[in-house]
Write a protein that holds these residues in place. Structure first.
Motif, PDB file in Angstrom:
ATOM      1  N   LYS A   9       0.832  -1.208   0.000  1.00 24.90           N
ATOM      2  CA  LYS A   9       0.000   0.000   0.000  1.00 24.90           C
ATOM      3  C   LYS A   9       0.867   1.259   0.000  1.00 24.90           C
ATOM      4  O   LYS A   9       0.562   2.228  -0.695  1.00 24.90           O
ATOM      5  CB  LYS A   9      -0.957   0.002   1.190  1.00 24.90           C
ATOM      6  CG  LYS A   9      -2.095  -0.990   1.045  1.00 24.90           C
ATOM      7  CD  LYS A   9      -3.045  -0.896   2.214  1.00 24.90           C
ATOM      8  CE  LYS A   9      -4.251  -1.773   1.992  1.00 24.90           C
ATOM      9  NZ  LYS A   9      -5.284  -1.115   1.210  1.00 24.90           N
ATOM     10  N   ILE A  10       1.949   1.240   0.777  1.00 26.75           N
ATOM     11  CA  ILE A  10       2.856   2.391   0.805  1.00 26.75           C
ATOM     12  C   ILE A  10       3.480   2.592  -0.563  1.00 26.75           C
ATOM     13  O   ILE A  10       3.522   3.711  -1.086  1.00 26.75           O
ATOM     14  CB  ILE A  10       3.940   2.209   1.892  1.00 26.75           C
ATOM     15  CG1 ILE A  10       3.309   2.254   3.291  1.00 26.75           C
ATOM     16  CG2 ILE A  10       5.026   3.287   1.753  1.00 26.75           C
ATOM     17  CD1 ILE A  10       4.245   1.822   4.411  1.00 26.75           C
ATOM     18  N   LYS A  11       3.951   1.518  -1.166  1.00 24.93           N
ATOM     19  CA  LYS A  11       4.592   1.596  -2.486  1.00 24.93           C
ATOM     20  C   LYS A  11       3.612   2.101  -3.551  1.00 24.93           C
ATOM     21  O   LYS A  11       3.950   2.960  -4.363  1.00 24.93           O
ATOM     22  CB  LYS A  11       5.142   0.235  -2.885  1.00 24.93           C
ATOM     23  CG  LYS A  11       5.937   0.239  -4.168  1.00 24.93           C
ATOM     24  CD  LYS A  11       6.569  -1.119  -4.411  1.00 24.93           C
ATOM     25  CE  LYS A  11       7.481  -1.094  -5.609  1.00 24.93           C
ATOM     26  NZ  LYS A  11       8.181  -2.389  -5.776  1.00 24.93           N
ATOM     27  N   THR A  12       2.406   1.575  -3.536  1.00 22.23           N
ATOM     28  CA  THR A  12       1.385   1.994  -4.505  1.00 22.23           C
ATOM     29  C   THR A  12       1.072   3.478  -4.347  1.00 22.23           C
ATOM     30  O   THR A  12       0.993   4.218  -5.331  1.00 22.23           O
ATOM     31  CB  THR A  12       0.107   1.151  -4.337  1.00 22.23           C
ATOM     32  OG1 THR A  12       0.427  -0.219  -4.584  1.00 22.23           O
ATOM     33  CG2 THR A  12      -0.989   1.600  -5.283  1.00 22.23           C
ATOM     34  N   ALA A  13       0.908   3.924  -3.104  1.00 21.24           N
ATOM     35  CA  ALA A  13       0.604   5.334  -2.850  1.00 21.24           C
ATOM     36  C   ALA A  13       1.782   6.229  -3.246  1.00 21.24           C
ATOM     37  O   ALA A  13       1.584   7.316  -3.796  1.00 21.24           O
ATOM     38  CB  ALA A  13       0.254   5.541  -1.377  1.00 21.24           C
ATOM     39  N   ARG A  14       2.992   5.760  -2.983  1.00 15.80           N
ATOM     40  CA  ARG A  14       4.182   6.552  -3.352  1.00 15.80           C
ATOM     41  C   ARG A  14       4.259   6.721  -4.867  1.00 15.80           C
ATOM     42  O   ARG A  14       4.474   7.822  -5.373  1.00 15.80           O
ATOM     43  CB  ARG A  14       5.455   5.862  -2.846  1.00 15.80           C
ATOM     44  CG  ARG A  14       6.734   6.561  -3.302  1.00 15.80           C
ATOM     45  CD  ARG A  14       7.978   5.884  -2.831  1.00 15.80           C
ATOM     46  NE  ARG A  14       8.154   4.522  -3.270  1.00 15.80           N
ATOM     47  CZ  ARG A  14       8.560   4.152  -4.487  1.00 15.80           C
ATOM     48  NH1 ARG A  14       8.803   5.058  -5.418  1.00 15.80           N
ATOM     49  NH2 ARG A  14       8.709   2.876  -4.788  1.00 15.80           N
ATOM     50  N   LYS A  15       4.044   5.639  -5.594  1.00 12.81           N
ATOM     51  CA  LYS A  15       4.093   5.719  -7.056  1.00 12.81           C
ATOM     52  C   LYS A  15       2.969   6.603  -7.599  1.00 12.81           C
ATOM     53  O   LYS A  15       3.178   7.374  -8.524  1.00 12.81           O
ATOM     54  CB  LYS A  15       4.043   4.324  -7.663  1.00 12.81           C
ATOM     55  CG  LYS A  15       5.340   3.574  -7.457  1.00 12.81           C
ATOM     56  CD  LYS A  15       5.336   2.239  -8.167  1.00 12.81           C
ATOM     57  CE  LYS A  15       6.710   1.612  -8.086  1.00 12.81           C
ATOM     58  NZ  LYS A  15       6.827   0.435  -8.950  1.00 12.81           N
ATOM     59  N   ALA A  16       1.783   6.496  -7.007  1.00 16.75           N
ATOM     60  CA  ALA A  16       0.653   7.325  -7.441  1.00 16.75           C
ATOM     61  C   ALA A  16       0.942   8.807  -7.192  1.00 16.75           C
ATOM     62  O   ALA A  16       0.477   9.666  -7.942  1.00 16.75           O
ATOM     63  CB  ALA A  16      -0.625   6.906  -6.715  1.00 16.75           C
ATOM     64  N   ALA A  17       1.718   9.088  -6.150  1.00 13.30           N
ATOM     65  CA  ALA A  17       2.084  10.471  -5.840  1.00 13.30           C
ATOM     66  C   ALA A  17       3.253  10.958  -6.696  1.00 13.30           C
ATOM     67  O   ALA A  17       3.629  12.128  -6.620  1.00 13.30           O
ATOM     68  CB  ALA A  17       2.435  10.600  -4.356  1.00 13.30           C
ATOM     69  N   GLY A  18       3.824  10.059  -7.478  1.00 15.24           N
ATOM     70  CA  GLY A  18       4.928  10.436  -8.354  1.00 15.24           C
ATOM     71  C   GLY A  18       6.236  10.689  -7.619  1.00 15.24           C
ATOM     72  O   GLY A  18       7.047  11.497  -8.065  1.00 15.24           O
ATOM     73  N   LEU A  19       6.428   9.998  -6.505  1.00 17.81           N
ATOM     74  CA  LEU A  19       7.621  10.203  -5.691  1.00 17.81           C
ATOM     75  C   LEU A  19       8.559   9.006  -5.771  1.00 17.81           C
ATOM     76  O   LEU A  19       8.105   7.861  -5.876  1.00 17.81           O
ATOM     77  CB  LEU A  19       7.245  10.403  -4.221  1.00 17.81           C
ATOM     78  CG  LEU A  19       6.387  11.619  -3.872  1.00 17.81           C
ATOM     79  CD1 LEU A  19       5.960  11.539  -2.414  1.00 17.81           C
ATOM     80  CD2 LEU A  19       7.153  12.889  -4.142  1.00 17.81           C
ATOM     81  N   THR A  20       9.849   9.269  -5.688  1.00 18.38           N
ATOM     82  CA  THR A  20      10.829   8.199  -5.526  1.00 18.38           C
ATOM     83  C   THR A  20      10.918   7.858  -4.053  1.00 18.38           C
ATOM     84  O   THR A  20      10.424   8.617  -3.194  1.00 18.38           O
ATOM     85  CB  THR A  20      12.223   8.627  -6.020  1.00 18.38           C
ATOM     86  OG1 THR A  20      12.700   9.686  -5.171  1.00 18.38           O
ATOM     87  CG2 THR A  20      12.185   9.099  -7.473  1.00 18.38           C
ATOM     88  N   GLN A  21      11.568   6.758  -3.749  1.00 18.69           N
ATOM     89  CA  GLN A  21      11.772   6.413  -2.340  1.00 18.69           C
ATOM     90  C   GLN A  21      12.576   7.508  -1.643  1.00 18.69           C
ATOM     91  O   GLN A  21      12.282   7.857  -0.502  1.00 18.69           O
ATOM     92  CB  GLN A  21      12.492   5.074  -2.209  1.00 18.69           C
ATOM     93  CG  GLN A  21      11.629   3.893  -2.553  1.00 18.69           C
ATOM     94  CD  GLN A  21      12.372   2.576  -2.414  1.00 18.69           C
ATOM     95  OE1 GLN A  21      13.597   2.519  -2.444  1.00 18.69           O
ATOM     96  NE2 GLN A  21      11.615   1.494  -2.269  1.00 18.69           N
ATOM     97  N   GLY A  22      13.560   8.038  -2.331  1.00 20.67           N
ATOM     98  CA  GLY A  22      14.384   9.102  -1.749  1.00 20.67           C
ATOM     99  C   GLY A  22      13.586  10.359  -1.455  1.00 20.67           C
ATOM    100  O   GLY A  22      13.763  10.989  -0.399  1.00 20.67           O
ATOM    101  N   GLN A  23      12.710  10.741  -2.380  1.00 23.19           N
ATOM    102  CA  GLN A  23      11.881  11.932  -2.177  1.00 23.19           C
ATOM    103  C   GLN A  23      10.925  11.736  -1.006  1.00 23.19           C
ATOM    104  O   GLN A  23      10.728  12.639  -0.192  1.00 23.19           O
ATOM    105  CB  GLN A  23      11.100  12.255  -3.451  1.00 23.19           C
ATOM    106  CG  GLN A  23      11.978  12.767  -4.566  1.00 23.19           C
ATOM    107  CD  GLN A  23      11.246  12.799  -5.910  1.00 23.19           C
ATOM    108  OE1 GLN A  23      10.381  11.960  -6.192  1.00 23.19           O
ATOM    109  NE2 GLN A  23      11.597  13.781  -6.732  1.00 23.19           N
ATOM    110  N   LEU A  24      10.333  10.543  -0.914  1.00 25.52           N
ATOM    111  CA  LEU A  24       9.430  10.263   0.204  1.00 25.52           C
ATOM    112  C   LEU A  24      10.207  10.261   1.515  1.00 25.52           C
ATOM    113  O   LEU A  24       9.723  10.791   2.517  1.00 25.52           O
ATOM    114  CB  LEU A  24       8.722   8.918  -0.004  1.00 25.52           C
ATOM    115  CG  LEU A  24       7.756   8.490   1.099  1.00 25.52           C
ATOM    116  CD1 LEU A  24       6.676   9.541   1.342  1.00 25.52           C
ATOM    117  CD2 LEU A  24       7.138   7.136   0.765  1.00 25.52           C
ATOM    118  N   ALA A  25      11.393   9.714   1.497  1.00 21.76           N
ATOM    119  CA  ALA A  25      12.225   9.693   2.704  1.00 21.76           C
ATOM    120  C   ALA A  25      12.480  11.101   3.226  1.00 21.76           C
ATOM    121  O   ALA A  25      12.393  11.348   4.432  1.00 21.76           O
ATOM    122  CB  ALA A  25      13.546   8.983   2.415  1.00 21.76           C
TER     123      ALA A  25
END
Length: 69
Positions: A9-25
């Motif tokens: 769910k976190i990964k799906t939401a991150r991708k939907a938000a157009g963010l990389t893991q680094g940006q979300l971090a």
């Protein structure tokens, strides 16, 4: 919900938000490797981190207690 499901769910939401893991971090004040651990179900985020993730990903955070069957 198990950690693998939460991670998906976190990964799906991150991708939907157009963010990389680094940006979300950066948004949740952690590291890319910690985000990866969350997404892979290898680490359990605290409530505080879940709240930050929900805000950063523009998602609602809902906690439910359902009776066991």
């Amino acid at each position: 919900m198990d950690l693998k499901m939460l991670g998906k769910k976190i990964k799906t939401a991150r991708k939907a938000a157009g963010l990389t893991q680094g940006q979300l971090a950066v948004k949740v004040q952690t590291t890319k490797s910690v985000i990866s651990e969350y997404e892979n179900g290898n680490r359990n985020p605290s409530f505080e981190v879940l709240s930050k993730l929900a805000t950063a990903l523009n998602c609602n955070l809902r906690i439910e207690l359902d009776p066991k069957e």
